[in-house]
Enzyme design. Structure first.
Site: not given
Ligand code: PHB
Ligand code: APR
Length: 398
Positions: A76, A205, A297, A301, A389
């Site tokens: 990605h 997000y 989460p 990270k 990120y």
């Molecule tokens: C996930 O796919 O579980 C996931 C992805 C990105 C995040 C947190 C969790 O920021």
């Protein structure tokens, strides 16, 4: 007590940290034993985030475990922020001069590491009960445990505490020798895994008036979604239908149109916490991964920090065994913590930007909106998000 055996490094915990460390040490000719409280299947049953930074991908390649990740993982180069019903794309690849992340579930990564360890004939003792760590302040540490009703002891040169947030290693350190920093967030993440195609090619997000949501994925046919929920919610209260209904309400028109729903494979609520222990070394015992620090989460990270801890720890131990230098082990804690604090800061900030905090009034939602407008209209602001990120360079600022 069964006869005592000796190993160079006794690793507590067979999560990603312990398994990665075991492979790195093995590759350098350093023998190690892993003790794990649970069964292998239990470890694989835990669903966690699945975004790998370049340093983590490199580490898997270094130990020869990256083949399936490259084949099945999804590269990605960007992600989306959905704020106040409007989407904005963070073009990570452009903003960081060509860096990407890899979508590859922690479950798959753990499975690859378990297989590599078994193929190398290395010892992992699953269902090791009542593990205890001894004499790590001296020169002859040891680890004791019970298995099949028998007591066992392993003497070792070093103990690696890769035993997660609730492990025994950090808990065995004298209170005066450790400082713990902690922030518990006033909400949780309700996660749902389903065999449905993701709503979008990239992650989304979402900051909505109803709270945060995240549209993530494991593959082209498996999705992972999250909803911010009150800490008092129980997973039993959330039927699949209720989850999909609420997710729709937090999405935009395009998201609602494209969302494919289906039966959940897994559904759970996770609390959010920022936690850092200082230091991460106690004589001949080291903490790595979740044993030493937890991030919320948001930004994924946790696994990547675990990977850099074990990278630094393996380098320090290799230096010790190859030229008897203690420089690496003396510097381990500071080197890790410099990286950890920056990722902790980013995870805390990204969490604050995206969630609705129960005690914050409408003014904070306006601040969030203004901040996102600023960040996205400024190349410097967007780059700040992107470079954090994808993961700051190793030893950044040191
Ligand atoms: C996930 O796919 O579980 C996931 C992805 C990105 C995040 C947190 C969790 O920021
Ligand atoms: N004895 C033996 N094993 C133990 C003990 C104990 N007393 N306590 C805990 N363990 C085991 C747990 O059962 C678990 O399998 O240690 C392992 C720790 O694994 P994780 O919790 O996955 O931690 P870590 O390997 O550091 O992985 C970090 O996991 O939580 C995510 O965000 C985090 O992705 C990051 C990664």
């Amino acid at each position: 007590m069964a006869k005592s055996i000796h190993t160079q490094v006794a690793i507590i915990g067979a999560g990603p940290s312990g398994l990665l460390l075991g492979q790195l040490l093995h590759k350098a000719g350093i023998d190690n034993v892993i003790l794990e409280r649970q069964t292998g299947d239990y470890v694989l049953g835990r669903i966690r985030a699945g975004i790998l930074e370049q340093v983590t991908m490199d580490l898997l390649d270094e130990i020869g475990v990256g083949e399936r990740m490259h084949r099945e993982g999804l590269v990605h180069g960007g992600f989306e922020l959905l704020f106040g019903g409007v989407r904005h794309r963070i073009d990570m690849n452009r903003l960081t001069g060509g860096k990407n992340v890899m979508v590859y579930g922690q479950t798959e990564l753990t499975r690859d590491l378990m297989q590599a360890r078994a193929a190398a004939g290395l010892s992992t003792i699953y269902e090791a009960q009542d593990v205890s760590v001894h004499d790590f302040d001296g020169r002859t540490p040891s680890v004791r445990y019970e298995k099949d009703g028998k007591q066992h002891e392993i003497s070792c040169d070093f103990i690696a505490g890769c035993d997660g947030f609730h492990g025994v290693c950090r808990a065995s350190v004298g209170r005066g020798a450790i400082t713990e920093y902690e922030k518990v967030y006033p909400f949780g993440w309700l996660g749902l895994l389903s065999d449905t195609p993701p709503v979008s090619d990239e992650l989304i997000y979402v900051n909505s008036t109803r709270g945060f949501a995240l549209c993530s994925q494991r593959s082209k046919s498996r999705s992972r979604y999250y909803l911010q929920v009150p800490l008092t919610d129980k997973v039993e209260q959330w039927s699949d239908e209720a989850f999909w209904r609420e997710l729709r309400l937090r999405l935009d028109g395009e998201g609602r149109e494209r969302l494919v729903t289906g039966a959940s494979i897994e559904k759970s609520i996770a609390p959010l916490r920022s936690f850092i222990a200082e230091p991460l070394r106690f004589g001949r015992m080291f903490l790595a991964g979740d044993a030493g620090h937890i991030v919320p989460p948001t930004g994924a990270k946790g696994l990547n920090l675990a990977a850099t801890d074990v990278k630094y720890l393996s380098a320090a131990l290799i230096q010790y065994y190859s030229d008897r230098s203690e420089e690496g082990i003396d510097g381990y804690s500071a080197r890790c913590l410099a990286r950890i604090w920056k990722a902790e800061r980013f995870s805390w900030w990204f969490t604050s930007l995206l969630h609705r905090f129960p005690d914050d009034g409408p003014i904070v939602a306006k601040f969030q909106q203004a901040e996102v407008e600023y960040l996205l209209n400024s190349d410097a602001g967007s780059r700040t998000i992107a470079e954090n990120y994808v993961g700051l360079p190793l030893d950044f600022g040191q």
